[in-house]
Design a protein around this motif. Structure first.
Motif, PDB file in Angstrom:
ATOM      1  N   ASP A 250      -0.741 -11.829   2.297  1.00 30.99           N
ATOM      2  CA  ASP A 250       0.105 -11.242   1.009  1.00 30.99           C
ATOM      3  C   ASP A 250      -0.632 -10.283   0.493  1.00 30.99           C
ATOM      4  O   ASP A 250      -0.043  -9.194   0.112  1.00 30.99           O
ATOM      5  CB  ASP A 250       0.558 -12.318   0.239  1.00 30.99           C
ATOM      6  CG  ASP A 250       1.576 -13.236   0.749  1.00 30.99           C
ATOM      7  OD1 ASP A 250       2.323 -13.049   1.910  1.00 30.99           O
ATOM      8  OD2 ASP A 250       2.063 -14.434   0.206  1.00 30.99           O
ATOM      9  N   THR A 253      -0.715  -7.110   2.636  1.00 27.14           N
ATOM     10  CA  THR A 253       0.664  -6.605   2.670  1.00 27.14           C
ATOM     11  C   THR A 253       0.936  -5.827   1.178  1.00 27.14           C
ATOM     12  O   THR A 253       1.324  -4.375   1.477  1.00 27.14           O
ATOM     13  CB  THR A 253       1.893  -7.678   2.567  1.00 27.14           C
ATOM     14  OG1 THR A 253       1.424  -8.115   3.771  1.00 27.14           O
ATOM     15  CG2 THR A 253       3.204  -6.956   2.534  1.00 27.14           C
ATOM     16  N   LYS A 254       0.445  -6.488   0.118  1.00 27.66           N
ATOM     17  CA  LYS A 254       0.552  -5.410  -1.198  1.00 27.66           C
ATOM     18  C   LYS A 254      -0.372  -4.301  -1.073  1.00 27.66           C
ATOM     19  O   LYS A 254      -0.026  -3.203  -1.751  1.00 27.66           O
ATOM     20  CB  LYS A 254       0.222  -6.176  -2.348  1.00 27.66           C
ATOM     21  CG  LYS A 254       1.113  -7.443  -2.408  1.00 27.66           C
ATOM     22  CD  LYS A 254       0.772  -8.519  -3.629  1.00 27.66           C
ATOM     23  CE  LYS A 254       1.600  -9.702  -3.842  1.00 27.66           C
ATOM     24  NZ  LYS A 254       1.267 -10.340  -5.063  1.00 27.66           N
ATOM     25  N   ARG A 255      -1.600  -4.449  -0.263  1.00 26.90           N
ATOM     26  CA  ARG A 255      -2.379  -3.355  -0.324  1.00 26.90           C
ATOM     27  C   ARG A 255      -1.996  -2.306   0.470  1.00 26.90           C
ATOM     28  O   ARG A 255      -2.051  -0.896   0.235  1.00 26.90           O
ATOM     29  CB  ARG A 255      -4.056  -3.933  -0.076  1.00 26.90           C
ATOM     30  CG  ARG A 255      -4.963  -2.847   0.078  1.00 26.90           C
ATOM     31  CD  ARG A 255      -6.259  -3.467   0.535  1.00 26.90           C
ATOM     32  NE  ARG A 255      -7.250  -2.341   0.499  1.00 26.90           N
ATOM     33  CZ  ARG A 255      -8.615  -2.774   0.478  1.00 26.90           C
ATOM     34  NH1 ARG A 255      -8.955  -3.951   0.800  1.00 26.90           N
ATOM     35  NH2 ARG A 255      -9.594  -1.954   0.295  1.00 26.90           N
ATOM     36  N   ALA A 257       1.136  -1.524   0.996  1.00 24.10           N
ATOM     37  CA  ALA A 257       2.311  -1.028   0.326  1.00 24.10           C
ATOM     38  C   ALA A 257       1.941  -0.007  -0.612  1.00 24.10           C
ATOM     39  O   ALA A 257       2.353   1.166  -0.721  1.00 24.10           O
ATOM     40  CB  ALA A 257       3.118  -2.168  -0.318  1.00 24.10           C
ATOM     41  N   LEU A 260       0.704   3.102   1.200  1.00 24.93           N
ATOM     42  CA  LEU A 260       1.848   3.604   2.042  1.00 24.93           C
ATOM     43  C   LEU A 260       2.875   4.589   0.816  1.00 24.93           C
ATOM     44  O   LEU A 260       2.882   5.749   1.210  1.00 24.93           O
ATOM     45  CB  LEU A 260       2.880   2.696   2.583  1.00 24.93           C
ATOM     46  CG  LEU A 260       3.879   3.134   3.199  1.00 24.93           C
ATOM     47  CD1 LEU A 260       3.703   3.958   4.541  1.00 24.93           C
ATOM     48  CD2 LEU A 260       4.819   2.069   3.896  1.00 24.93           C
ATOM     49  N   VAL A 261       2.670   3.877  -0.342  1.00 25.92           N
ATOM     50  CA  VAL A 261       3.537   4.728  -1.213  1.00 25.92           C
ATOM     51  C   VAL A 261       2.657   6.127  -1.571  1.00 25.92           C
ATOM     52  O   VAL A 261       3.188   7.198  -1.813  1.00 25.92           O
ATOM     53  CB  VAL A 261       3.764   3.907  -2.538  1.00 25.92           C
ATOM     54  CG1 VAL A 261       4.295   4.649  -3.782  1.00 25.92           C
ATOM     55  CG2 VAL A 261       4.685   2.528  -2.245  1.00 25.92           C
TER      56      VAL A 261
END
Length: 389
Positions: A250, A253-255, A257, A260-261
């Motif tokens: 998790d 995944t947040k990192r 994201a 990516l943004v």
């Protein structure tokens, strides 16, 4: 109260840190600052040659120049690129050892400070922390006390390039330049913010990795293997491992994201910037205000201008981080001494022996609440040995 050092605070400003490095280089290897300037100029000249290569060839084609003139233009630019590249590579190699000498001089000064400081400083946690941070800043070629010359070269190149390209693009619409600058800065800030958010969570990542390593090695430890098997702890350890692994997944995944943004925002801004640049330049070309060769030149210059702006912001951010490490070096070297080592009376000749007498002497360790020694009086005569426990 003992002095303390925090990693993210510095006592000396960036200009003072740069001045310290320049002064040290001038005292050690004077050519280092001049090489920085020369490398920046060479890099800029090489960039300008590459910038004008295609437009100049296209201009000769537009003018229906003879083949010989066209080939001569290609040969001149190619030779200039090769010559500048060769000189730059030579200067890169020639600059290596003088920069190492400057860092070695700082290492020597750190060593002299540690070897000649007062004993009281060696008991100070802040002093020892300063030594640790200053030593880290001089460990290798990639550390701040040497790599700062590369950063200064890149930063100076970007400053010169920014000014030259700004002059080159002065005839274009000021609104285009404003859009290019703003979108570039916004894209850089977006990427930097994503990187900063991820950097803040490095400690969290290390915690997950540490727990996973512990759980992986637990069944193989002789001290725990028997208990795991006797009490049937294997399923429980597996469940804990799976739980940590899910948290680790998790986290990544947040990192990803966040990254990516940031990349997505930067990509959108890049597309918008290039689209607007194309619009302005195509409109000028259709109106007959610029030729095809000037169109190629200006569009490449707009892209180059974007690179200079990004390089400036990135260079200043990198320089700030390196000055933080250099500030720790300066703080250690300038750490105050509780005793004066110079200006006192000369020690008399004691080769014939003498007595050492203490009268009502007290001593307290730094930070202690009470004296370790209080009102001590003693006399040590020649040949005697005395230890106080």
């Amino acid at each position: 109260m003992e002095k303390t050092l925090e990693k993210h605070k510095r006592k000396y400003s960036a200009p003072k840190c740069i001045a310290f490095m320049l002064k040290t280089a001038w005292e050690t290897r004077r050519q280092v600052p001049f090489v920085v300037l020369l490398l920046a100029v060479l890099e800029l000249c090489q960039n300008l040659v590459n910038l004008y290569l295609a437009p100049e060839i296209l201009k000769r084609v537009e003018e229906a120049a003879p083949v010989a003139e066209l080939l001569l233009t290609v040969a001149v630019f190619t030779l200039a690129v090769m010559l500048l590249s060769a000189i730059r590579r030579y200067m890169d190699g020639a600059a290596l050892y003088p920069r190492i000498d400057v860092r070695s001089e700082i290492v020597l000064r750190i060593s002299d400070k540690g070897g000649g400081t007062s004993y009281q400083n060696t008991l100070d946690l802040g002093f020892n922390k300063a030594w640790e941070l200053s030593s880290t800043a001089t460990d290798s070629n990639r550390e701040a006390t040497e790599y700062i010359w590369t950063t200064l070269t890149e930063l100076l190149t970007n400053i010169l390039g920014f000014v030259i390209y700004l002059i080159l693009l002065r005839d274009l619409d000021w609104r285009l330049m404003l859009v290019v600058t703003v979108t570039t800065a916004a894209g850089f800030i977006s990427t930097l913010r994503a990187q900063t958010l991820n950097d803040r969570r490095v400690g969290e990542q290390g915690g997950y990795e540490k727990r996973l390593r512990y759980l992986h090695g637990l069944p193989m430890e002789l001290s725990t293997a028997k208990d795991i098997r006797i009490f049937g702890l294997a399923d429980w350890i597996t469940a804990v491992h799976d739980s940590v692994l899910r948290l680790y997944s998790d986290f990544f995944t947040k990192r990803m994201a966040v990254t990516l943004v940031g990349d997505l925002i930067n990509a959108v801004l890049s597309v918008a910037r290039n689209g607007i640049a194309y619009f302005f330049l195509i409109r000028m070309a259709l109106a007959g205000e610029i030729s095809a060769s000037q169109f190629v030149l200006y569009f490449a210059a707009v892209s180059g201008f974007t690179a200079w702006v990004t390089g400036l912001m990135s260079g200043f951010a990198k320089l700030r981080e390196e000055c933080l490490d250099i500030s720790h070096v300066m703080e250690y070297l300038n750490w105050p001494e509780p005793f004066r080592f110079e200006g006192g009376e000369a020690i008399p000749d004691l080769s014939g022996g003498c007595e050492l007498a203490l009268c009502n002497v007290s001593y307290r360790y730094p930070g202690a609440e009470a004296d370790t020694i209080r009102d001590l009086s003693l006399t040590v005569r020649p040949g005697e040995k005395l230890a106080i426990v």
